[in-house]
Write an enzyme that holds these catalytic residues in place. Sequence first.
Site: not given
Length: 284
Positions: A139-140, A143, A215
Site C-alpha cells: 500500500h505504501e 503511494h 487511499e
Amino acid sequence: MMRILLFLATNAAVLIVFNIILSLTGIRGQDAMGLLIMAALFGFTGSIISLLMSKRSALAATGAEVIEQPRNDTERWLLQTVHSQAEKAGLPKPDVAIYHSNDVNAFATGASKNNSLVAVSTALLNNMTRDEAEGVLAHEISHIKNGDMVTMTLLQGVLNTFVIFAARMIARMVANNRSSEESNSGIYFLVAMVLEVVFGFLASMIAMWFSRFREFRADAGSAELAGKQKMIAALKRLQAIHEPQEMDGKLAAFAINGKRGGFTSLFLSHPPLEKRIEALETSK
C-alpha cells in the site's frame, strides 16, 4: 500523468473563478493579477517547502530509525520486502525505517520517487502476520508509485492560492463599498481574515476528499503488488485490533489506517476500513 491533469484542471477552474470575480466586481485586471501572483507565491511556497522537508520531518517527528544494516530477521525481512516490491513497481529502492509506537501504522513520504521513505511502527510488526504486513507495505509503495506526495503538494498549493486570492478579492470589494476611507483598511483585513478561515475550512474538505480517493487507489495498487487477500487481511486485522487513531499532521495523509465518523468524516484522510475492504472484495 493524472497529477498533471489534476493540476491543470484545478488551475483552469481558478482562472475561471478569477475572471468571474473580475467581471462582477469591476476590479482592474492588472491589480487582480498582482494579487493572484502574490497568492500563488504564498500558497505554493509553504506546500513545496513542506514536501522538500517531508522525509527529514517525518523521521524527526516519529523518531524513526532508518535501517542501514539489518540487525535481526525482522529488519532483514522488512528491508527485502520493501525493496522487492519497489523493484516490482519499477521504483528505486526507498529508505526503510522503524519507529516505536503503540499504534499499528505505517506511512510513506519523500519529495520524489527517487528520494522516498517507508516507515512502519513496532506495533505493526508485533501485531500483524508477515502476509498482512506485506499488504500494508505494498500500500505504501503504491503511494510512492502514484506520486501521491507530489500530487497532494500541487493540490494544496492550488487550494491555498484560491483561499488567499478569493478572500482578499472579496474583502477588497467590501472595503471599497465603504464610504469612509479611514475604516477601509481595518474592514479589509478583518473580512480577509474571516474569509480565509472559512475558505480554508472548505479547502480542507476538498483536500481530504481527494486523500480518501487516493487511499482506494493505493489499496488497489497493493492488491496488484502483494495480492488482494493480503491487503484485505491487513485491513481486517486493523479492524480486529481497534479503529486506529489518526496520525498527527501531514503524516496522516500517507499512513495506512483510518477511522470513521459522521460529519467529521469529511475531514478524515482515510475512508472507513469497512468501505476499503468492501471495495477490494468487489474488485475484479
